[in-house]
Write a protein that holds these residues in place. Structure first.
Motif, short mmCIF file in Angstrom:
data_model
loop_
_atom_site.label_atom_id
_atom_site.label_comp_id
_atom_site.label_asym_id
_atom_site.label_seq_id
_atom_site.Cartn_x
_atom_site.Cartn_y
_atom_site.Cartn_z
N LEU A 82 34.45 39.94 36.96
CA LEU A 82 35.76 40.56 36.84
C LEU A 82 36.76 39.80 37.70
O LEU A 82 36.50 39.54 38.87
CB LEU A 82 35.72 42.02 37.29
CG LEU A 82 34.79 42.95 36.52
CD1 LEU A 82 34.77 44.32 37.18
CD2 LEU A 82 35.22 43.07 35.08
N VAL B 50 40.11 40.29 39.42
CA VAL B 50 40.95 41.41 39.84
C VAL B 50 42.16 40.86 40.58
O VAL B 50 42.02 40.14 41.56
CB VAL B 50 40.17 42.38 40.75
CG1 VAL B 50 41.01 43.59 41.10
CG2 VAL B 50 38.86 42.80 40.11
N GLN C 83 45.83 41.96 42.43
CA GLN C 83 46.65 43.06 42.94
C GLN C 83 48.08 42.87 42.46
O GLN C 83 48.68 41.83 42.67
CB GLN C 83 46.61 43.09 44.47
CG GLN C 83 47.33 44.28 45.05
CD GLN C 83 47.18 44.39 46.56
OE1 GLN C 83 46.40 43.67 47.17
NE2 GLN C 83 47.93 45.29 47.15
N THR D 96 44.26 37.19 43.94
CA THR D 96 43.23 37.39 42.93
C THR D 96 41.86 37.14 43.53
O THR D 96 41.68 36.19 44.30
CB THR D 96 43.45 36.43 41.74
OG1 THR D 96 44.74 36.67 41.19
CG2 THR D 96 42.40 36.62 40.67
N VAL E 68 37.38 49.48 41.14
CA VAL E 68 38.54 49.11 40.34
C VAL E 68 39.17 50.35 39.72
O VAL E 68 40.39 50.48 39.66
CB VAL E 68 38.15 48.09 39.26
CG1 VAL E 68 39.24 47.92 38.24
CG2 VAL E 68 37.82 46.75 39.91
N VAL F 162 46.11 47.37 40.34
CA VAL F 162 45.52 46.07 40.01
C VAL F 162 45.48 45.86 38.49
O VAL F 162 45.60 46.81 37.71
CB VAL F 162 44.08 45.94 40.56
CG1 VAL F 162 44.07 46.05 42.07
CG2 VAL F 162 43.15 46.97 39.96
N VAL G 196 42.86 43.82 35.65
CA VAL G 196 41.49 43.35 35.58
C VAL G 196 41.29 42.55 34.30
O VAL G 196 41.73 42.96 33.22
CB VAL G 196 40.49 44.53 35.61
CG1 VAL G 196 39.06 44.03 35.57
CG2 VAL G 196 40.73 45.40 36.82
#
Length: 61
Positions: free
Chosen positions: A4, A6, A8, A34, A47, A54, A56
């Motif tokens: 994943l 992720v 912000q 990231t 998450v 965030v 994803v």
């Protein structure tokens, strides 16, 4: 294995303590940062806790 990515997108300032702690646990310290984590139930739960802060993406390794 799937991972994943992720990122912000919003600040944790003004959020609940557990949401700020979750961002820090994921390794996110600032907006725009990231991180890539494994696609495991533990990280999916983190998450989902901060889903409004965030974005994803699934990344195939």
């Amino acid at each position: 294995m799937t991972q994943l990515k992720v990122t912000q997108t919003k600040s944790g300032i003004g959020g609940k303590q557990n949401q700020r702690a979750t961002l820090r646990t994921l390794g996110l310290k600032r907006v725009g940062q990231t991180v890539v984590v494994e696609d495991r139930p533990e990280f999916r739960g983190m998450v989902s806790t901060v889903a409004h802060l965030v974005t994803v993406e699934e990344v195939e390794d």
